[in-house]
Write a protein that holds these residues in place. Sequence first.
Motif, mmCIF file in Angstrom:
data_model
loop_
_atom_site.group_PDB
_atom_site.id
_atom_site.type_symbol
_atom_site.label_atom_id
_atom_site.label_comp_id
_atom_site.label_asym_id
_atom_site.label_seq_id
_atom_site.Cartn_x
_atom_site.Cartn_y
_atom_site.Cartn_z
ATOM 1 N N GLU A 1 -9.678 -2.916 -4.486
ATOM 2 C CA GLU A 1 -9.668 -4.238 -3.877
ATOM 3 C C GLU A 1 -8.278 -4.522 -3.325
ATOM 4 O O GLU A 1 -7.270 -4.177 -3.951
ATOM 5 C CB GLU A 1 -10.031 -5.293 -4.920
ATOM 6 N N PRO A 2 -8.210 -5.131 -2.148
ATOM 7 C CA PRO A 2 -6.876 -5.443 -1.612
ATOM 8 C C PRO A 2 -6.207 -6.500 -2.489
ATOM 9 O O PRO A 2 -6.853 -7.439 -2.943
ATOM 10 C CB PRO A 2 -7.170 -5.967 -0.210
ATOM 11 N N LYS A 3 -4.917 -6.305 -2.701
ATOM 12 C CA LYS A 3 -4.191 -7.236 -3.563
ATOM 13 C C LYS A 3 -3.878 -8.497 -2.778
ATOM 14 O O LYS A 3 -3.515 -8.447 -1.600
ATOM 15 C CB LYS A 3 -2.896 -6.605 -4.064
ATOM 16 N N LYS A 4 -4.021 -9.592 -3.423
ATOM 17 C CA LYS A 4 -3.699 -10.867 -2.789
ATOM 18 C C LYS A 4 -2.218 -11.141 -3.006
ATOM 19 O O LYS A 4 -1.704 -10.975 -4.108
ATOM 20 C CB LYS A 4 -4.518 -11.997 -3.394
ATOM 21 N N THR A 5 -1.552 -11.537 -1.937
ATOM 22 C CA THR A 5 -0.136 -11.873 -2.087
ATOM 23 C C THR A 5 -0.043 -13.344 -2.460
ATOM 24 O O THR A 5 -0.704 -14.200 -1.874
ATOM 25 C CB THR A 5 0.630 -11.610 -0.778
ATOM 26 N N VAL A 6 0.710 -13.590 -3.441
ATOM 27 C CA VAL A 6 0.872 -14.952 -3.938
ATOM 28 C C VAL A 6 2.249 -15.433 -3.505
ATOM 29 O O VAL A 6 3.265 -14.806 -3.800
ATOM 30 C CB VAL A 6 0.740 -15.003 -5.470
ATOM 31 N N LYS A 7 2.256 -16.512 -2.767
ATOM 32 C CA LYS A 7 3.536 -17.084 -2.322
ATOM 33 C C LYS A 7 3.953 -18.133 -3.321
ATOM 34 O O LYS A 7 3.164 -18.989 -3.710
ATOM 35 C CB LYS A 7 3.396 -17.698 -0.930
#
Length: 81
Positions: free
Chosen positions: A66-72
């Motif tokens: 699964e593509p990793k979600k970038t957390v800002k």
Amino acid sequence: MDSVREQIQNQLARSKVHSDELYSIIKQIADHIDPPKAVAPAPARTVKPVTEPAPAPAPAPAPAPEPKKTVKRVVKKKVAE
């Protein structure tokens, strides 16, 4: 049934138990109550000729990562007073 009663009396008179004879007496009683039915012979088993073994199944493909979600990160600025 009289002969079965006589056989039971003979077995009771003995000092030793003969299980095979007791079994035959019980079988006579059971046959008298419910006569055995004719049983059709089982179908003959067929033997398959030996052939080359089937190829091994291919391994299941691994699931796609699964593509990793970038957390800002939200940085609150301090308000100067």
